[in-house]
Design an enzyme around this catalytic site. Structure first.
Site, mmCIF file in Angstrom:
data_model
loop_
_atom_site.group_PDB
_atom_site.id
_atom_site.type_symbol
_atom_site.label_atom_id
_atom_site.label_comp_id
_atom_site.label_asym_id
_atom_site.label_seq_id
_atom_site.Cartn_x
_atom_site.Cartn_y
_atom_site.Cartn_z
ATOM 1 N N SER A 10 14.819 35.417 18.021
ATOM 2 C CA SER A 10 14.712 34.036 18.521
ATOM 3 C C SER A 10 13.759 33.201 17.670
ATOM 4 O O SER A 10 12.787 33.713 17.123
ATOM 5 C CB SER A 10 14.188 34.038 19.954
ATOM 6 O OG SER A 10 15.118 34.624 20.814
ATOM 7 N N GLN A 64 11.444 42.968 17.785
ATOM 8 C CA GLN A 64 12.687 42.276 17.445
ATOM 9 C C GLN A 64 12.390 40.847 17.021
ATOM 10 O O GLN A 64 11.799 40.084 17.788
ATOM 11 C CB GLN A 64 13.600 42.295 18.673
ATOM 12 C CG GLN A 64 14.859 41.495 18.532
ATOM 13 C CD GLN A 64 15.425 41.117 19.902
ATOM 14 O OE1 GLN A 64 15.083 41.722 20.909
ATOM 15 N NE2 GLN A 64 16.274 40.119 19.941
ATOM 16 N N GLU A 116 22.617 30.987 31.775
ATOM 17 C CA GLU A 116 23.686 30.054 31.402
ATOM 18 C C GLU A 116 24.597 30.698 30.344
ATOM 19 O O GLU A 116 25.822 30.610 30.440
ATOM 20 C CB GLU A 116 23.090 28.748 30.853
ATOM 21 C CG GLU A 116 22.405 27.876 31.912
ATOM 22 C CD GLU A 116 21.068 28.425 32.374
ATOM 23 O OE1 GLU A 116 20.407 29.143 31.599
ATOM 24 O OE2 GLU A 116 20.691 28.150 33.542
ATOM 25 N N GLU A 156 21.190 45.604 24.318
ATOM 26 C CA GLU A 156 20.088 45.114 25.147
ATOM 27 C C GLU A 156 20.573 44.863 26.568
ATOM 28 O O GLU A 156 19.945 45.254 27.535
ATOM 29 C CB GLU A 156 19.516 43.819 24.558
ATOM 30 C CG GLU A 156 18.369 43.248 25.392
ATOM 31 C CD GLU A 156 17.829 41.933 24.832
ATOM 32 O OE1 GLU A 156 18.570 41.247 24.104
ATOM 33 O OE2 GLU A 156 16.672 41.608 25.136
ATOM 34 N N SER A 161 8.116 40.507 21.903
ATOM 35 C CA SER A 161 7.230 41.429 22.608
ATOM 36 C C SER A 161 6.926 42.587 21.675
ATOM 37 O O SER A 161 7.701 42.902 20.777
ATOM 38 C CB SER A 161 7.856 41.911 23.920
ATOM 39 O OG SER A 161 9.140 42.387 23.714
#
Lengths: 390, 400, 390, 400
Positions: free
Chosen positions: D122, D119, D370, D237, D154
């Protein structure tokens, strides 16, 4: 293990909630707490007799509804969410559960269960509200050979509105449970932290009692333990109800209240605290459901034990129930207290006033933390159950 | 200089003055108020105030030695707990912002306790957002006419005077349209109603102001400058918290420790671990307060003070919650729900249930813990403020 | 009780900080941890010998700086804030404090102190880093009549860079402290959680040792206890240094980092967490100062005891010091861990990488929590000291 | 219907198909991949997928019984832990947003494990604020040219394909200028570098994309609609977390309890109290996850799922921290700092120090705690969003 609510349970909840919305608003409760009638007898008539909650746990053949602990838990969620001043815990849970641990073939036991189930009489179990499962049989009251009881029991819940007391006492042949008419005991009201479940001290001075014979193969100690275990496990559901009200009411208030030109509920620090609290409540609900389900399974397993002698499953069920109760009781107590404390804090000044109901929930939550075993007591019990010795 | 820390000795000139006061006014025979007035006039009331206003213009740190010397001589004091708002909030504000006439009129009876003060700041709709207050003051020649409602007013029922903030200009942003007054609590239109708390007591009041007339001479600071004046008042309030030295195991932990020692039958290993952790937290908070006091005395105040109110609130709440659990069955019982109106606040008094409930107020009154965390984050750590939408809008146009 | 920093202490801090800023940046430390020289000998030469920190606690007449525990605490704050890989704790605190509990009139003791103080030799105390004050004298090493030592001591801090070991051992006449040349012991490096204070296991196989005579009226046990108490109390200052770095670095990062078009440090939930963390660090600092001050008072009181026989004050000082150390050690440990955990979390992904130094501080904080007594061990010790029995 | 809960029995038609598969392809003799391809073609891979794509279009809850029946016959599985991103994120996204050609091309080798997926979401500057990403994709006829840097990937070093989001239009607000692609990890310009973590391992990678060409046929969803597609991916996810039933005392608490039982010399009353509290918390979290699964199986998914990742992260961190303290001296020692590149993630494996450090990532990876609290507060509790300043501004004009 079924952790969901069945349709029957949802219907039961709706029925209880309707009655409470009508007759037990926070304003109703606030208006009653300082009168000399802290319990709402009219409300209890509707809930206990008309809806049948007084006999919810009593088998149909004994005049009750034949419900399970799963349903009683749903009722307690709703009663907790309204801090309803009715003796469901003392009469329909503690007294009834103790009697169901006695010999229900005995006419006296069956008769008393029938009267409690119909709402003709209200009862309670004469133990301090702080009594925990697993403790030694109480020695505070003695019975003589004639069944006369002498001793004192302090801090008894739901005694002020009870007609009948189920009293654990040490008799000439050892521990026994005795039926005592409330009028035969001297009752001293206690100034209670929880204004919606006021306590009383009982003094018995040769009061006439009738020994309730234990179930075949059982004992008075086992019957008492049965009641306390159910009380502690189901109280977790009451605590879920308390916590859910506190969370809902706080979220509602913070969506309305404006400070600094913004809705207060848009401030991230508060949002994160409420998210954490929500997670606690959700978790406490799962734990409370598991306890109620395990208790119901144990009850039906115990029935099976009697009828089918399926010993192994009965024993496993008992241990499962004790673990599930210890988990739920130790987890839900601080969640309810935390929810009530956050509700007070996040309401700001208004939450600190007598006129706002949040203090009623805080007092109930804090008293419930002590009731039927503190979290520490329940965790200590777990040590033996799951092989984590000190 | 080590003034204010242990082993301090009184300055010779101060000692001379104390001795002279005691010689002229024997505490054993002189009536209380008379002695206190004489002490004020001798400049020994608050030595850091100017001469003529109860002080001598010397460092504040010297006060402790004066108090100790007078206490040793069994001189009466002004019962500071009864007149805390006057001493802690009104007096420093009057000193800083008041006219000479106001200072002469108000400070002496304030200090001697002859006139009790209260504070009319918070409103039902203006708590944390104090600057959003709605109480209006409209000018009418030489007086102001005030209408509105205040809340959380301690001592309102015993007070002669109040410090008051009110909106004098709704057409400017909220912080700029506020003015600060001294309000006569005996004036027509002032109505005080007890406000009952979760403890059962009515320690606070609601105050309704209806057409109350305040002479312009009782204004403190400029018209429209009331927010700045109020900030100074509030700063003094928060400094005052944790301002008194506690002995080790003083405060809320004293009660829990005493219960632990006197009732061995309540002890469990789990409660023991929690009690010890709370004892440590209490001791550390005490040391933190002590360190802040030493910094102040050394003339280098640190930012620790801002956090102490936060710390004491949490500590009092956690310990009192623990105490009820420790008490078990006794924790289910309460002392008395009767509505009384105590003259003094006592966080640690009465029974454990009272302490538990009263402590809940510690994180709300005098600035909520949430507001204090904002203050620490922004003023101490320098983190940016939240985006604000209410700063540049006329008060009357704010969303409600 | 003086909880502030004196001018002398401020100057000392500035001097240490200058050296560390020059020679011990996070990048320097990161670059060293996986080499075969985890300790920075050059840095230690400057700090220990040139600045005199190796002999900070050694009286001037014995060749040291004559400083107090208050000053050693300031040094540890700075070393902690840089996770500096130098053996200050093992040599200048633990070994020196143990030796100062021996007979300093003895030429051997005085000579060793002089060598440690000058930086000519580096030492450590041969105990596991997890050893806590108040424990029984260790029995892991035995000494024979000829002073030959046999046994193993695991997880010893600062042993990999030590020239001399101070070894507690059971000799023919009971407990004793022995001076052993590091070369006479077999040293096995340990893969350590804390990469900046690596441990080693020591095996002694008839290693020649020299018995260090205890102080008059003292004992080897008292000397060891003296060292462990100082180690535990001063470690609180190291933990303050670790926590302060984590707080400062996180605040700095959050003032820079932008997400959602805003500086991340403007989000209220994070601001409130950092405000709470700040309060913890401020409180830990007060507690650590109190411990250092009480230890310094005890040291000077103990001197007074020897020279003036002021017994009562000495005893009081000892108890005060033990309380202050237990308070500081039990409070500062979780604060440092919390600060490091918050630093990692609030740095987000980058904080989880090997290339960012925050993990070095997390590992130090977590190892320090175990070092010289866990928080629970110190709280348990408090029970006896302040009359709160189990 | 009670499907998916205990006591479930497999539907007759499914059983028939399973038996037919096993009869035609004897697991004892058929090579792994061949068996898996046959299982896929029999519609028994993921029964809720459509026919022809590895499923039969029946409720998802029936899968468990199929899996159990195959496992009982010792049939090989596709090692779901090794291909979790493909199964949990890529597959449902391709099913929902992919063209028929894409579904036919990608799903079968994805499920059989012949092609591993990763994936590419990010970025160093776009973590929680994923929509702020900078990786550009510029159209060039029938292909897109991609430049940028991704992080926390990953399986990048074993992956054949990646799901990728990139900015295709910087002139519109950030959420609207993103497009979703399937990226060939073997294409020129894709560079994978290991990213070492605090544990010493390099479980993740940085991926540098330099002039990588992606055919437009590998776009998933519309141009500019990538944010919506990515949201669906991320939802899958988070649903996947806590999706596997744990036994009582499973997961992190298993290790701590085992240490407690095997090493009585480490026990203290204080640690005992903490262990019991953690055991309760672990059990309650397990029950919460179980309740969420029962709701899902009953066709009435509750919002509990959103909180479970939060709960498991905190739990893993607290238990592993406790375990190190319990171990005392042994907690000071670590297994091995050598940089290795594990093919599987194992939160509970290796030594206690590893568990402690690895668990720190649980509250960051896959959505920080958060961000999850924001989601719970806004989507579950209905609290208002923060004031936003970045929603209506063109991405290129955002402050940086």
């Amino acid at each position: 293990m079924n952790l969901l609510y069945s349709e029957v349970e949802d219907d039961l909840r709706a029925a209880v909630r309707d009655v409470l919305a009508d007759r037990c608003t926070p304003a109703d409760v606030l208006g009653r707490i300082e009168t000399d009638r802290p319990y709402d007898a009219g409300l209890w008539r509707v809930l206990g007799a008309d809806l049948g909650l007084a006999g919810l746990l009593v088998p149909e053949k004994l005049g009750g509804q034949g419900g399970t602990e799963r349903e009683a838990a749903v009722v307690l969620e709703e009663l907790g969410g309204a801090v309803a001043p009715v003796p469901f815990l003392g009469s329909a849970v503690l007294a009834v559960s103790a009697l169901l641990g006695c010999d229900t073939a005995d006419a006296g036991v069956a008769g008393l269960l029938g009267r409690l189930a119909s709402g003709e009489a209200t009862g309670t179990l004469a133990v301090p509200l702080s009594a925990a499962p697993g403790a030694a049989f109480p020695a505070a009251v003695r019975a003589d050979a004639a069944g006369r009881l002498t001793g004192t029991v302090s801090s008894v819940a739901d005694a002020r509105t009870a007609d009948v007391l189920v009293v654990p006492a040490l008799g000439p042949d050892g521990p026994g449970l005795y039926e005592v008419a409330a009028g035969a005991a001297r009752l001293t009201p206690v100034v209670s932290l929880d204004l919606t479940r006021p306590l009383a001290d009982l003094t018995l001075d040769g009061a006439p009692g009738r020994l309730l014979p234990p179930a075949a193969g059982g004992s008075a100690g086992a019957a008492l333990e049965r009641a306390l275990l159910r009380g502690a496990g189901l109280l977790a559901s009451e605590q879920v109800g308390v916590a859910q009200w506190c969370l809902d009411e706080t979220v509602r208030y913070l969506k309305e209240r404006r400070q600094f030109g913004r809705v207060v509920g848009s401030f991230q620090a508060l949002k994160h605290r409420l998210a954490d609290l929500w997670l606690e409540v959700v978790s406490a609900r799962a734990a409370a459901r598991a306890a109620a389900d395990a208790l119901a399974a144990e009850t039906s397993g115990a029935d099976a034990l009697v009828t089918e002698t399926a010993e192994a499953s009965g024993v496993t069920g008992a241990k499962e129930a004790r673990i599930a109760v210890a988990v739920a009781a130790s987890y839900a107590s601080p969640v309810a207290v935390h929810a009530a404390e956050e509700a007070l804090q996040l309401h700001g000044g208004i939450g600190m006033t007598w006129e706002h109901p949040v203090h009623l929930f805080l007092k109930r939550a804090k008293a419930d933390e002590i009731a039927l075993g503190t979290p520490g007591t329940h965790r200590a019990a777990l040590a033996g159950l799951v092989d984590l010795p000190a | 200089m080590a003034a204010g820390t242990e082993g301090d000795t009184i300055a010779p000139e101060l000692r001379r003055r104390v001795r002279a006061l005691l010689a002229a006014y024997d505490p054993a025979t002189i009536p209380l108020r008379e002695f206190l007035r004489a002490r004020f006039d001798a400049g020994l009331a608050w030595v850091h105030f100017p001469e003529g206003l109860g002080g001598l213009g010397v460092p504040r740190a010297l006060q402790a030695a004066v108090d100790a010397e007078l206490a040793a001589a069994k001189a009466p004091d002004n019962d500071p707990r009864r007149i805390g708002i006057g001493l802690g909030m009104a007096a420093p504000t009057i000193l800083r912002f008041g006219t000479e006439e106001q200072q002469q009129r108000f400070l002496r009876p304030l200090w001697t306790g002859e006139e009790v003060w209260c504070q009319l700041f918070s409103e039902p709709g203006a708590g944390s957002d104090l600057a959003g207050l709605r109480t209006r003051a409209v000018r009418d020649g030489d007086t102001w006419v005030v209408d509105g409602q205040k809340v959380w007013t301690s001592s309102a029922h015993t007070a002669r005077w109040a410090i008051l903030i009110a909106r004098t200009d709704p057409d400017v942003p909220k912080h700029r349209g506020i003015t600060y007054f001294v309000c006569d609590m005996t004036a027509p239109g002032v109505e005080v109603r007890p406000l009952r708390q979760a403890t059962g007591e009515a320690e606070f009041n609601e105050v309704f102001l209806t057409g109350v007339r305040i002479p312009d001479a009782h204004r403190l600071g400029e018209v429209g400058d009331g927010w700045r004046v109020a900030q100074a008042t509030l700063m003094n309030e928060r400094v005052a918290i944790g301002g008194t030295a506690l002995p080790r195991e003083g405060g809320m932990i004293e009660k829990a420790a005493a219960t632990w020692r006197s009732r061995p039958e309540l002890r469990t290993p789990e409660l023991h671990g929690r009690l010890l952790a709370l004892w440590v937290e209490a001791e550390v908070t005490r040391l933190t307060a002590e360190r802040a006091r030493q910094q102040l005395a050394a003339g280098a105040p640190g930012p620790e003070g801002s956090g102490l109110k936060l710390a004491f609130a949490r500590l009092n709440q956690r310990i009192s919650g623990f105490e009820l659990e420790l008490l078990g069955e006794d924790g289910l019982r309460y002392g008395d729900w009767t509505m009384v109106r105590p003259e003094l606040v006592d966080f640690y008094g009465r029974d454990a249930g009272y302490r538990y409930l009263r402590a809940k107020g510690n994180s709300i009154e005098g600035g909520t813990s949430e507001i204090l965390r904002n203050i620490v984050a922004e003023r101490v750590l320098g983190l940016p403020a939240e985006p604000r939408t209410d700063k540049d809008v006329a008060w009357k146009d704010l969303p409600r």
